[in-house]
Structure formats: structure tokens, C-alpha cells
Design a protein around this motif. Sequence first.
Motif, PDB file in Angstrom:
ATOM      1  N   MET A 181      55.493  24.006  40.826  1.00  0.00           N
ATOM      2  CA  MET A 181      55.326  25.218  40.027  1.00  0.00           C
ATOM      3  C   MET A 181      53.858  25.404  39.685  1.00  0.00           C
ATOM      4  SD  MET A 181      58.367  26.604  39.350  1.00  0.00           S
ATOM      5  CE  MET A 181      58.342  27.575  37.885  1.00  0.00           C
ATOM      6  N   VAL A 182      53.427  26.637  39.706  1.00  0.00           N
ATOM      7  CA  VAL A 182      52.100  26.999  39.213  1.00  0.00           C
ATOM      8  C   VAL A 182      52.288  27.990  38.076  1.00  0.00           C
ATOM      9  CG1 VAL A 182      50.938  26.609  41.416  1.00  0.00           C
ATOM     10  CG2 VAL A 182      51.772  28.873  40.860  1.00  0.00           C
ATOM     11  N   LYS A 183      51.278  28.067  37.236  1.00  0.00           N
ATOM     12  CA  LYS A 183      51.348  28.957  36.099  1.00  0.00           C
ATOM     13  C   LYS A 183      50.281  30.036  36.253  1.00  0.00           C
ATOM     14  CE  LYS A 183      52.307  27.119  32.212  1.00  0.00           C
ATOM     15  NZ  LYS A 183      52.227  26.366  30.956  1.00  0.00           N
ATOM     16  N   ILE A 184      50.683  31.265  35.996  1.00  0.00           N
ATOM     17  CA  ILE A 184      49.763  32.395  36.015  1.00  0.00           C
ATOM     18  C   ILE A 184      49.713  32.965  34.609  1.00  0.00           C
ATOM     19  CG2 ILE A 184      49.231  34.631  37.029  1.00  0.00           C
ATOM     20  CD1 ILE A 184      51.220  33.831  39.302  1.00  0.00           C
ATOM     21  N   ASN A 185      48.563  32.844  33.968  1.00  0.00           N
ATOM     22  CA  ASN A 185      48.381  33.449  32.656  1.00  0.00           C
ATOM     23  C   ASN A 185      47.718  34.802  32.840  1.00  0.00           C
ATOM     24  OD1 ASN A 185      48.414  30.385  31.940  1.00  0.00           O
ATOM     25  ND2 ASN A 185      48.879  31.509  30.063  1.00  0.00           N
ATOM     26  N   VAL A 186      48.230  35.791  32.125  1.00  0.00           N
ATOM     27  CA  VAL A 186      47.719  37.158  32.247  1.00  0.00           C
ATOM     28  C   VAL A 186      47.416  37.723  30.866  1.00  0.00           C
ATOM     29  CG1 VAL A 186      48.942  37.604  34.413  1.00  0.00           C
ATOM     30  CG2 VAL A 186      50.066  38.149  32.260  1.00  0.00           C
ATOM     31  N   ASP A 187      46.402  38.583  30.817  1.00  0.00           N
ATOM     32  CA  ASP A 187      46.089  39.257  29.561  1.00  0.00           C
ATOM     33  C   ASP A 187      45.233  40.489  29.851  1.00  0.00           C
ATOM     34  OD1 ASP A 187      46.267  39.703  26.859  1.00  0.00           O
ATOM     35  OD2 ASP A 187      44.702  38.287  26.301  1.00  0.00           O
ATOM     36  N   ALA A 188      45.229  41.401  28.897  1.00  0.00           N
ATOM     37  CA  ALA A 188      44.437  42.621  29.009  1.00  0.00           C
ATOM     38  C   ALA A 188      43.660  42.831  27.720  1.00  0.00           C
ATOM     39  CB  ALA A 188      45.344  43.824  29.283  1.00  0.00           C
ATOM     40  N   ALA A 189      42.500  43.448  27.851  1.00  0.00           N
ATOM     41  CA  ALA A 189      41.710  43.900  26.711  1.00  0.00           C
ATOM     42  C   ALA A 189      41.588  45.411  26.870  1.00  0.00           C
ATOM     43  CB  ALA A 189      40.336  43.234  26.724  1.00  0.00           C
ATOM     44  N   TRP A 190      41.838  46.150  25.807  1.00  0.00           N
ATOM     45  CA  TRP A 190      41.869  47.615  25.902  1.00  0.00           C
ATOM     46  C   TRP A 190      41.085  48.216  24.753  1.00  0.00           C
ATOM     47  CZ3 TRP A 190      44.571  51.437  22.876  1.00  0.00           C
ATOM     48  CH2 TRP A 190      44.649  52.706  23.482  1.00  0.00           C
ATOM     49  N   LYS A 191      40.309  49.238  25.044  1.00  0.00           N
ATOM     50  CA  LYS A 191      39.523  49.924  24.023  1.00  0.00           C
ATOM     51  C   LYS A 191      40.038  51.358  23.905  1.00  0.00           C
ATOM     52  CE  LYS A 191      35.174  48.991  23.213  1.00  0.00           C
ATOM     53  NZ  LYS A 191      33.730  48.856  23.389  1.00  0.00           N
ATOM     54  N   ALA A 192      40.631  51.675  22.782  1.00  0.00           N
ATOM     55  CA  ALA A 192      41.260  52.981  22.577  1.00  0.00           C
ATOM     56  C   ALA A 192      40.269  54.137  22.674  1.00  0.00           C
ATOM     57  CB  ALA A 192      41.963  53.026  21.220  1.00  0.00           C
ATOM     58  N   THR A 193      39.048  53.931  22.238  1.00  0.00           N
ATOM     59  CA  THR A 193      38.076  55.023  22.219  1.00  0.00           C
ATOM     60  C   THR A 193      37.643  55.463  23.612  1.00  0.00           C
ATOM     61  OG1 THR A 193      36.292  53.417  21.948  1.00  0.00           O
ATOM     62  CG2 THR A 193      37.183  54.432  19.949  1.00  0.00           C
ATOM     63  N   SER A 194      37.779  54.569  24.588  1.00  0.00           N
ATOM     64  CA  SER A 194      37.336  54.925  25.936  1.00  0.00           C
ATOM     65  C   SER A 194      38.428  54.765  26.991  1.00  0.00           C
ATOM     66  CB  SER A 194      36.156  54.043  26.344  1.00  0.00           C
ATOM     67  OG  SER A 194      36.582  52.700  26.463  1.00  0.00           O
ATOM     68  N   SER A 195      39.541  54.155  26.627  1.00  0.00           N
ATOM     69  CA  SER A 195      40.623  53.806  27.549  1.00  0.00           C
ATOM     70  C   SER A 195      40.196  52.769  28.581  1.00  0.00           C
ATOM     71  CB  SER A 195      41.197  55.036  28.258  1.00  0.00           C
ATOM     72  OG  SER A 195      41.750  55.915  27.320  1.00  0.00           O
ATOM     73  N   HIS A 196      38.979  52.210  28.436  1.00  0.00           N
ATOM     74  CA  HIS A 196      38.546  51.150  29.340  1.00  0.00           C
ATOM     75  C   HIS A 196      39.361  49.895  29.057  1.00  0.00           C
ATOM     76  CE1 HIS A 196      35.159  53.708  30.235  1.00  0.00           C
ATOM     77  NE2 HIS A 196      34.842  52.884  31.210  1.00  0.00           N
ATOM     78  N   SER A 197      39.687  49.204  30.130  1.00  0.00           N
ATOM     79  CA  SER A 197      40.465  47.986  30.007  1.00  0.00           C
ATOM     80  C   SER A 197      39.886  46.927  30.913  1.00  0.00           C
ATOM     81  CB  SER A 197      41.915  48.224  30.423  1.00  0.00           C
ATOM     82  OG  SER A 197      42.499  49.228  29.651  1.00  0.00           O
ATOM     83  N   GLY A 198      39.976  45.704  30.461  1.00  0.00           N
ATOM     84  CA  GLY A 198      39.694  44.554  31.297  1.00  0.00           C
ATOM     85  C   GLY A 198      40.990  43.808  31.449  1.00  0.00           C
TER      86      GLY A 198
END
Length: 157
Positions: free
Chosen positions: A1-18
Motif C-alpha cells: 500500500m502507498v499513501k497519497i496525501n492531498v490538500d488545497a489552498a484557496w484564496k477567495a479574493t482571487s479564486s487562485h488555488s494551489g
Amino acid sequence: MVKINVDAAWKATSSHSGIGACVRNYLGASIAGRCSLGSFNSALEAEAEVVVNGVNLAASLSLKKVIVEGDCRDVMLAMSEEVQSANWKIQPMVRKVQSLLHLFDQIEWNWVPRDANHLADAAAKMAMSELCSLDWDSCPPTSLSGILRADGLPGPP
């Protein structure tokens, strides 16, 4: 088994996301990762898209048994259930993931608290702050190596 960790960063003022996805083996060592810049209408949509990215990354590596972990409970729950029960904003992403499930022998979905998801969180923030996309193999960017070591896991040489 391998593990994949996922996450997002979101800025409401610009809708930019990482968005960041990190793949680790059963010992916790980095196998691969991906972070990219995107634009989404909500944090929920960014969190769902990073799952699509993580599953695509696992498929490209021909991994067969994976655990996907993320700190957005609604997304992790939606991925493990029928697409019709998912929030309508993320149904397209859930469908994309479901279309890839045949590539895996086993896939599990785990919600983890935010403080257990440091590496993926840092990758998402890195993509957003540096406004770039990046894929890596077993040697993650230097800025993420410290987090691997802080987790008590092996970092790159």
C-alpha cells in the motif's frame, strides 16, 4: 500500500488555488508528488480537484493499492460514496475519480485532521505562493524536505 496525501489552498479574493498531492511508500518515504496552481470557485472544488490529481498521479505510476488521505471531510466522504450523494459542485470531480477506479486493485479514502496533512498542505501553499506547477519523483523540493524530516520520516539524501 502507498499513501497519497492531498490538500488545497484557496484564496477567495482571487479564486487562485494551489493543490498538492504527495505519494509515500509504507515506510513514509517520498515516492512522488505534484503541486499546481489553479482557479476554482470554492475551496470545496479545489479540494475535490486535488483528489483527481492525486489519483491520476497514482495511476501514472502504475500503483495498484492506495490510500488517499485528505483533510476535507466532505470530499473524502463523497469519493467513497455514490456520485449522486456528492455536493453538486464536486460531482464532476467525483465522476472523474470513479472513471479511474478500474486502474486500481484497492483504493481507500481517509479523512485526516489538518495537522496530520502537513506535507500536502505545504505543497499546495508552495504552488500558490510561487505561482507554479511542479512534479517530483522520490526527491521532493527542498522546502518540503524539512516537513518530511519533522514527521520523523526519511527525507531525500
